[in-house]
Write a protein that holds these residues in place. Structure first.
Motif, PDB file in Angstrom:
ATOM      1  N   VAL A 107       0.856  -1.176   0.000  1.00  0.00           N
ATOM      2  CA  VAL A 107       0.000   0.000   0.000  1.00  0.00           C
ATOM      3  C   VAL A 107       0.893   1.227   0.000  1.00  0.00           C
ATOM      4  O   VAL A 107       1.866   1.303   0.737  1.00  0.00           O
ATOM      5  N   LYS A 108       0.549   2.180  -0.869  1.00  0.00           N
ATOM      6  CA  LYS A 108       1.323   3.431  -0.907  1.00  0.00           C
ATOM      7  C   LYS A 108       1.006   4.247   0.346  1.00  0.00           C
ATOM      8  O   LYS A 108      -0.148   4.411   0.707  1.00  0.00           O
ATOM      9  N   PRO A 109       2.043   4.797   0.966  1.00  0.00           N
ATOM     10  CA  PRO A 109       1.785   5.674   2.129  1.00  0.00           C
ATOM     11  C   PRO A 109       1.088   6.958   1.655  1.00  0.00           C
ATOM     12  O   PRO A 109       1.369   7.460   0.573  1.00  0.00           O
ATOM     13  N   GLN A 110       0.178   7.421   2.475  1.00  0.00           N
ATOM     14  CA  GLN A 110      -0.509   8.679   2.144  1.00  0.00           C
ATOM     15  C   GLN A 110       0.411   9.846   2.431  1.00  0.00           C
ATOM     16  O   GLN A 110       1.168   9.842   3.383  1.00  0.00           O
ATOM     17  N   SER A 111       0.319  10.871   1.553  1.00  0.00           N
ATOM     18  CA  SER A 111       1.184  12.029   1.781  1.00  0.00           C
ATOM     19  C   SER A 111       0.449  13.158   2.440  1.00  0.00           C
ATOM     20  O   SER A 111      -0.686  13.212   2.610  1.00  0.00           O
TER      21      SER A 111
END
Length: 74
Positions: free
Chosen positions: A70-74
């Motif tokens: 899962v891509k980390p949220q920015s």
């Protein structure tokens, strides 16, 4: 090129024609899923393949998709 599903088949030394028959998939479809990295494996196909191999669908899913993150949220 071999897909993760293809690697799993090799690891388990399965007969793909037998798995295709049991899972009610065509042999060309199973070959495509084993060798074509752009082929999309549907959830129902993965489930039927796991049942045909007599393995846990969760085990197969983790092997095939375990490298996804899962891509980390920015």
């Amino acid at each position: 090129m071999v897909t993760k599903l293809g690697e799993y088949f090799k690891l388990k030394s399965v007969n793909k024609a037998d798995i295709a028959r049991k899972a009610k998939l065509t042999s060309p479809r199973l070959t495509e899923l084993s060798n074509n990295p752009t082929a999309k494996l549907r959830a129902d196909e993965l489930y039927l393949i796991a049942l045909a191999m007599d393995v846990s669908p969760c085990e197969l899913l983790e092997f095939v998709c375990g490298d996804l993150k899962v891509k980390p949220q920015s």
